[in-house]
Every structure is written in C-alpha cells, then in structure tokens.
Design a protein around this motif. Sequence first.
Motif, short mmCIF file in Angstrom:
data_model
loop_
_atom_site.label_atom_id
_atom_site.label_comp_id
_atom_site.label_asym_id
_atom_site.label_seq_id
_atom_site.Cartn_x
_atom_site.Cartn_y
_atom_site.Cartn_z
N THR A 54 2.54 -47.87 -22.37
CA THR A 54 3.24 -47.35 -21.19
C THR A 54 3.46 -45.85 -21.33
OG1 THR A 54 4.41 -49.46 -21.01
CG2 THR A 54 5.38 -47.62 -19.82
N ASN A 55 3.33 -45.15 -20.21
CA ASN A 55 3.78 -43.76 -20.14
C ASN A 55 5.25 -43.81 -19.73
OD1 ASN A 55 4.55 -41.22 -19.29
ND2 ASN A 55 2.60 -40.75 -18.29
N THR A 56 6.15 -43.47 -20.66
CA THR A 56 7.59 -43.56 -20.37
C THR A 56 8.10 -42.29 -19.68
OG1 THR A 56 8.31 -42.53 -22.44
CG2 THR A 56 7.90 -44.92 -22.51
N GLY A 57 7.22 -41.31 -19.53
CA GLY A 57 7.64 -40.00 -19.01
C GLY A 57 8.11 -39.10 -20.14
N TYR A 58 8.21 -39.70 -21.32
CA TYR A 58 8.73 -38.97 -22.48
C TYR A 58 7.75 -39.07 -23.65
CZ TYR A 58 11.98 -37.65 -26.16
OH TYR A 58 12.57 -37.02 -27.23
N CYS A 59 6.98 -40.19 -23.67
CA CYS A 59 5.98 -40.41 -24.73
C CYS A 59 5.07 -41.54 -24.26
CB CYS A 59 6.66 -40.82 -26.05
SG CYS A 59 7.54 -42.39 -25.99
N TRP A 60 4.05 -41.89 -25.04
CA TRP A 60 3.39 -43.18 -24.83
C TRP A 60 4.03 -44.16 -25.80
CZ3 TRP A 60 1.45 -45.10 -29.22
CH2 TRP A 60 0.89 -44.23 -30.17
N LYS A 61 4.14 -45.39 -25.34
CA LYS A 61 4.80 -46.42 -26.15
C LYS A 61 4.02 -47.71 -26.05
CE LYS A 61 8.66 -48.55 -24.63
NZ LYS A 61 10.08 -48.60 -24.21
N VAL A 62 3.71 -48.32 -27.18
CA VAL A 62 2.99 -49.59 -27.21
C VAL A 62 3.99 -50.70 -27.47
CG1 VAL A 62 1.24 -50.98 -28.39
CG2 VAL A 62 0.81 -48.55 -27.95
N HIS A 63 4.05 -51.66 -26.57
CA HIS A 63 4.94 -52.80 -26.78
C HIS A 63 4.21 -53.86 -27.60
CE1 HIS A 63 7.17 -56.52 -25.68
NE2 HIS A 63 8.12 -55.74 -26.16
N VAL A 64 4.95 -54.48 -28.51
CA VAL A 64 4.36 -55.46 -29.42
C VAL A 64 5.13 -56.77 -29.32
CG1 VAL A 64 3.87 -55.95 -31.88
CG2 VAL A 64 3.73 -53.60 -31.03
N ASN A 65 4.41 -57.88 -29.34
CA ASN A 65 5.05 -59.18 -29.51
C ASN A 65 5.26 -59.34 -31.02
OD1 ASN A 65 5.53 -61.85 -30.07
ND2 ASN A 65 3.79 -62.62 -28.90
N GLY A 66 6.52 -59.33 -31.43
CA GLY A 66 6.85 -59.29 -32.86
C GLY A 66 6.55 -60.56 -33.64
N GLU A 67 6.17 -61.61 -32.93
CA GLU A 67 5.91 -62.88 -33.60
C GLU A 67 4.92 -62.73 -34.75
OE1 GLU A 67 4.62 -66.64 -31.38
OE2 GLU A 67 6.07 -65.65 -30.03
N GLY A 68 5.33 -63.21 -35.92
CA GLY A 68 4.43 -63.19 -37.07
C GLY A 68 4.42 -61.87 -37.82
N SER A 69 5.06 -60.83 -37.26
CA SER A 69 5.08 -59.56 -37.99
C SER A 69 6.27 -59.56 -38.94
CB SER A 69 5.16 -58.38 -37.03
OG SER A 69 6.46 -58.19 -36.52
N GLU A 70 6.18 -58.74 -39.97
CA GLU A 70 7.20 -58.76 -40.99
C GLU A 70 7.23 -57.45 -41.75
OE1 GLU A 70 7.08 -62.63 -42.85
OE2 GLU A 70 8.17 -61.85 -44.59
N LEU A 71 8.43 -56.90 -41.91
CA LEU A 71 8.63 -55.71 -42.76
C LEU A 71 9.82 -56.02 -43.64
CD1 LEU A 71 8.19 -52.60 -43.36
CD2 LEU A 71 9.89 -52.17 -41.57
N ASN A 72 9.62 -55.88 -44.95
CA ASN A 72 10.76 -56.09 -45.85
C ASN A 72 10.51 -55.42 -47.20
OD1 ASN A 72 9.06 -57.92 -47.21
ND2 ASN A 72 9.83 -59.63 -46.00
N GLY A 73 11.51 -55.52 -48.09
CA GLY A 73 11.42 -54.91 -49.41
C GLY A 73 11.78 -53.43 -49.37
N GLY A 74 11.49 -52.73 -50.46
CA GLY A 74 11.88 -51.31 -50.56
C GLY A 74 13.38 -51.19 -50.39
N PRO A 75 13.85 -50.33 -49.46
CA PRO A 75 15.28 -50.16 -49.28
C PRO A 75 15.93 -51.27 -48.45
CG PRO A 75 14.10 -48.76 -47.74
CD PRO A 75 13.05 -49.46 -48.59
N LEU A 76 15.11 -52.20 -47.91
CA LEU A 76 15.62 -53.18 -46.94
C LEU A 76 16.12 -54.44 -47.64
CD1 LEU A 76 12.69 -52.83 -44.35
CD2 LEU A 76 14.91 -51.64 -44.33
N GLU A 77 17.27 -54.94 -47.17
CA GLU A 77 17.85 -56.18 -47.69
C GLU A 77 17.33 -57.38 -46.91
OE1 GLU A 77 19.78 -56.51 -50.24
OE2 GLU A 77 20.13 -54.35 -50.59
N ASP A 78 16.94 -57.14 -45.65
CA ASP A 78 16.62 -58.21 -44.72
C ASP A 78 15.19 -58.10 -44.22
OD1 ASP A 78 19.29 -59.20 -44.82
OD2 ASP A 78 19.89 -57.61 -43.44
N LYS A 79 14.83 -59.06 -43.34
CA LYS A 79 13.50 -59.05 -42.72
C LYS A 79 13.59 -58.38 -41.34
CE LYS A 79 10.76 -62.21 -40.43
NZ LYS A 79 10.27 -63.58 -40.16
N TYR A 80 12.63 -57.51 -41.05
CA TYR A 80 12.57 -56.79 -39.77
C TYR A 80 11.25 -57.12 -39.08
CZ TYR A 80 16.57 -54.02 -41.39
OH TYR A 80 17.81 -53.64 -41.82
N VAL A 81 11.26 -57.17 -37.74
CA VAL A 81 10.01 -57.38 -36.98
C VAL A 81 9.73 -56.18 -36.08
CG1 VAL A 81 10.17 -59.90 -37.02
CG2 VAL A 81 11.04 -58.63 -35.04
#
Length: 260
Positions: A54-81
């Motif tokens: 999408t052109n937000t008028g401020y940047c381009w932004k890609v929307h993602v369906n977070g299903e199945g994605s995962e970010l964790n470890g390093g400084p993070l205590e929890d799971k992020y999508v």
Amino acid sequence: MARYERPETWAKCYPEAAGDRQSPIDIQQVNLKSLNTNKKLTWKYIAENTEDVTNTGYCWKVHVNGEGSELNGGPLEDKYVLEQFHCHWGESNDQGSEHTVNGQKFAGELHLVHWNTTRYHSFGEAAKHPDGVCVIGVFLKTGKRNLELDKITAQLPKIEFKGQSAKIGVPLNPGLFIPNESGYYTYQGSLTTPPCSECVIWIVFKEPMEVSHEQLTVFRNLKCYCKEDSCPCDEFQGFVKNNFRPTLPLGKREIRECRQ
Ligand code: BO1
Ligand code: ZN
C-alpha cells in the motif's frame, strides 16, 4: 495522521511523542554495552503470506498474514509475529535512515514490524505495553539491485497515489532482507510515527542491505496525495521522500550490542 505533519508538532496531538523512550536514536559506540544472552535471535517467515503493498502517503507498506511466522531469542523473552514491513528513505542517497550510527545516516531503513503473541491478542493491545512490539531495522545502502525488493518495486508504479494497494502476486520472503552473520544493536524505544507509542524493542542490524539507486528512484516516485481531486485529505502535491524522523535523545537508556 491526516497529512504529514512535521515531527516537531507531533506531541501536540500525540503526547507520547514527547516521552523519554522515543525512537529513532543515534547509536553511538561510546554508549554500547554487550548483550548478555545465550539465546540466538531467530526468525522464520512464510513467503506465501506476504499479501499486498500500500502507498500510505508516507511510505510503502507490505501487509503480512502473520500465521506461521516467528521471531524470538536474542533480547526477546516472548514470541513475536510479523504484521507488516515498510521503508523510510531520503530524497538523495546520503540520507533516509531513521537510526544513525555514530552520526552516520544511510540511504534508507527497512522496518519489519512484529508484535508479541505470547502475551497479547492484537497489535493494538500489544502497542500499549513496553514489550508489545519488536521492530527489526535494516539499513539500506546503494549497490547491487536487490532481487527480493524487485518484487515490491515492480508493484509501486501501480500504487502511485496515496491509499492505493496492489497484490505482490509472487511469494516474497522478508527474511532475505535480513543480513546473514550480522551483529545487531538493541534498545527500548517507540514507534517512529504517531502515535509514537513507547512499546518497541528495537533490533537494528549493523550490516546494511544493498539496493540499487534505480530501486530508490522507484520509491521516490510515489506521491503523498490521493488520485481524486475531491479527496478530503489536505495534501495536494509532492513525492514520498525524507520520511524519516530525526533522532531523539538516548537519555537514561542503554543500547546493547550483539557482536554475532
Ligand atoms: S515504525 O516501524 O516505528 N516506523 C512504526 C510506526 C508506526 C506504526 C508501526 C510501526 N504504526 C502502527 C499503527 C497501528 C497498526 C500497526 C501495524 O502500525 O499505529 O494502527 O496496526 O501496521
Ligand atoms: Zn518505520
């Protein structure tokens, strides 16, 4: 934001913008402490889940369906999508990044925006908590054309105007934007645009990703106004560029460094 107001004015409508945990910051060598963890930062994204740009008028932004994605470890205590990713860039290649390193600006900065699904039920809820959101920042520098990014730049001429969207149409793996074998910096900050909520664990990679000058030119051809003359938004002219917030004081915060 109805229109792009100067960052200096944000605090009038968004009081959090005047807080003491704001982003971006200048990452200075003298302030670095080392990150003490034996957990490796890991991420997994599903290329088929990258939906539209999408052109937000401020940047381009890609929307993602977070299903199945995962970010964790390093400084993070929890799971992020992953929720979305977008870019900030300049009118010329000597500026455009939000974070700076020892005062140095880069041509742009990619933000992969994640939220904490271990503790919260939506992005909106997560954004009210100090550990709710994790943004990965990757600096852009000019060099070789980035083939994964080409899947986005191919769509940008179709979304010339604010509010327009296009399907990416092909699988796109945002993990390919994250530099291999790079160390990173991490600190507690905020969203860099209104409402500037102080909810972000920032992870800023040291190694930039390469994009071509031509790819940045395509970014700079996005317009920050709508196609219809009748549109009530009060922006009439101009291109999306220099969409970075100036750096703010580190204050009492610490920046931790993971050397990889
Ligand atoms: S950034 O990565 O710090 N530049 C950043 C700045 C603003 C947002 C996200 C990341 N804004 C939020 C909106 C929410 C929306 C969410 C996910 O992005 O405030 O309404 O749900 O797209
Ligand atoms: Zn951003």
